[in-house]
Design a protein around this motif. Structure first.
Motif, short mmCIF file in Angstrom:
data_model
loop_
_atom_site.label_atom_id
_atom_site.label_comp_id
_atom_site.label_asym_id
_atom_site.label_seq_id
_atom_site.Cartn_x
_atom_site.Cartn_y
_atom_site.Cartn_z
N MET A 1 30.00 -10.62 7.24
CA MET A 1 29.68 -10.33 8.62
C MET A 1 30.90 -9.64 9.25
O MET A 1 31.96 -10.22 9.36
N THR A 2 30.74 -8.38 9.62
CA THR A 2 31.81 -7.64 10.26
C THR A 2 31.62 -7.68 11.77
O THR A 2 30.57 -7.30 12.27
N MET A 3 32.64 -8.16 12.44
CA MET A 3 32.57 -8.23 13.89
C MET A 3 33.72 -7.42 14.47
O MET A 3 34.84 -7.53 14.02
N VAL A 4 33.39 -6.60 15.44
CA VAL A 4 34.42 -5.88 16.18
C VAL A 4 34.68 -6.68 17.44
O VAL A 4 33.78 -6.87 18.26
N THR A 5 35.90 -7.16 17.57
CA THR A 5 36.26 -8.00 18.70
C THR A 5 37.26 -7.26 19.58
O THR A 5 38.14 -6.59 19.07
N GLY A 102 21.57 -10.90 14.69
CA GLY A 102 21.24 -11.63 13.47
C GLY A 102 20.89 -13.07 13.79
O GLY A 102 20.84 -13.46 14.95
N THR A 103 20.68 -13.85 12.76
CA THR A 103 20.23 -15.23 12.98
C THR A 103 21.37 -16.24 12.89
O THR A 103 21.19 -17.39 13.23
N LYS A 142 10.43 -14.05 19.40
CA LYS A 142 10.06 -13.18 18.28
C LYS A 142 11.24 -12.47 17.63
O LYS A 142 11.24 -12.25 16.43
N ASP A 143 12.23 -12.06 18.42
CA ASP A 143 13.31 -11.21 17.92
C ASP A 143 14.47 -12.03 17.37
O ASP A 143 14.75 -13.13 17.85
N ALA A 144 15.16 -11.44 16.38
CA ALA A 144 16.43 -12.02 15.93
C ALA A 144 17.41 -11.91 17.10
O ALA A 144 17.38 -10.92 17.83
N PRO A 145 18.24 -12.91 17.29
CA PRO A 145 19.18 -12.85 18.41
C PRO A 145 20.01 -11.56 18.40
O PRO A 145 20.47 -11.11 17.37
#
Length: 155
Positions: A1-5, A102-103, A142-145
């Motif tokens: 999981m790549t997160m840009v912070t 994502g979930t 319904k949607d992924a967060p």
């Protein structure tokens, strides 16, 4: 999981929204999703909203049993508050901020807390624990967060 912070400074603002108080177990069972859906059905009642496409999720008073959570819209005018809604005043903060889709939202939070520590920042231990931002089109049932996670820090 790549997160840009990144660090984001946000001015103080006022918001109007609905309040949920519950346990982590209740939240995990989907109560927040239903609560979110109910807020989406009522958000147009907030006539002075700055941006109806930026839903704010505000977490307060987190303890071992649960927390208080607001879903709200930032407002310009605080004179008209719809029935069963509250005015929330949020002071200026510096946030560690990341966007996530994502979930595995819990893992995104864990990663953001790790980033804060690794980069030498401290948590701002005032009232607000988290500020989440959701697109107005997000359907929580319904949607992924899909959200922007903001954690108050001291800079």
């Amino acid at each position: 999981m790549t997160m840009v912070t990144k660090i984001v400074n946000r001015e103080a603002f006022k918001a109007i929204g609905v309040k949920w108080i519950g346990t982590f177990e209740q939240a995990a069972k989907g109560e927040i999703k239903s609560f979110h859906k109910g807020f989406l059905e009522r958000k147009n009642e907030i006539k002075s909203a700055v941006n109806t496409e930026n839903i704010l999720g505000l977490s307060y008073h987190i303890n071992e049993n649960g927390f208080t959570y607001y879903l709200a819209l930032e407002v310009e005018d605080t004179t008209v508050i719809p029935e069963e809604m509250e005015l929330i005043t949020v002071p200026a903060y510096a946030f560690a901020s990341t966007e996530y889709k994502g979930t595995a939202v819990h893992e995104a939070y864990t990663g953001l807390y790790a980033w804060i520590k690794q980069n030498g920042y401290s948590l701002n231990k005032s009232e607000l624990e988290h500020l989440e931002e959701y697109p107005g089109s997000f359907n929580p049932l319904k949607d992924a967060p899909e959200l922007k996670i903001n954690i108050p820090i001291l800079v």
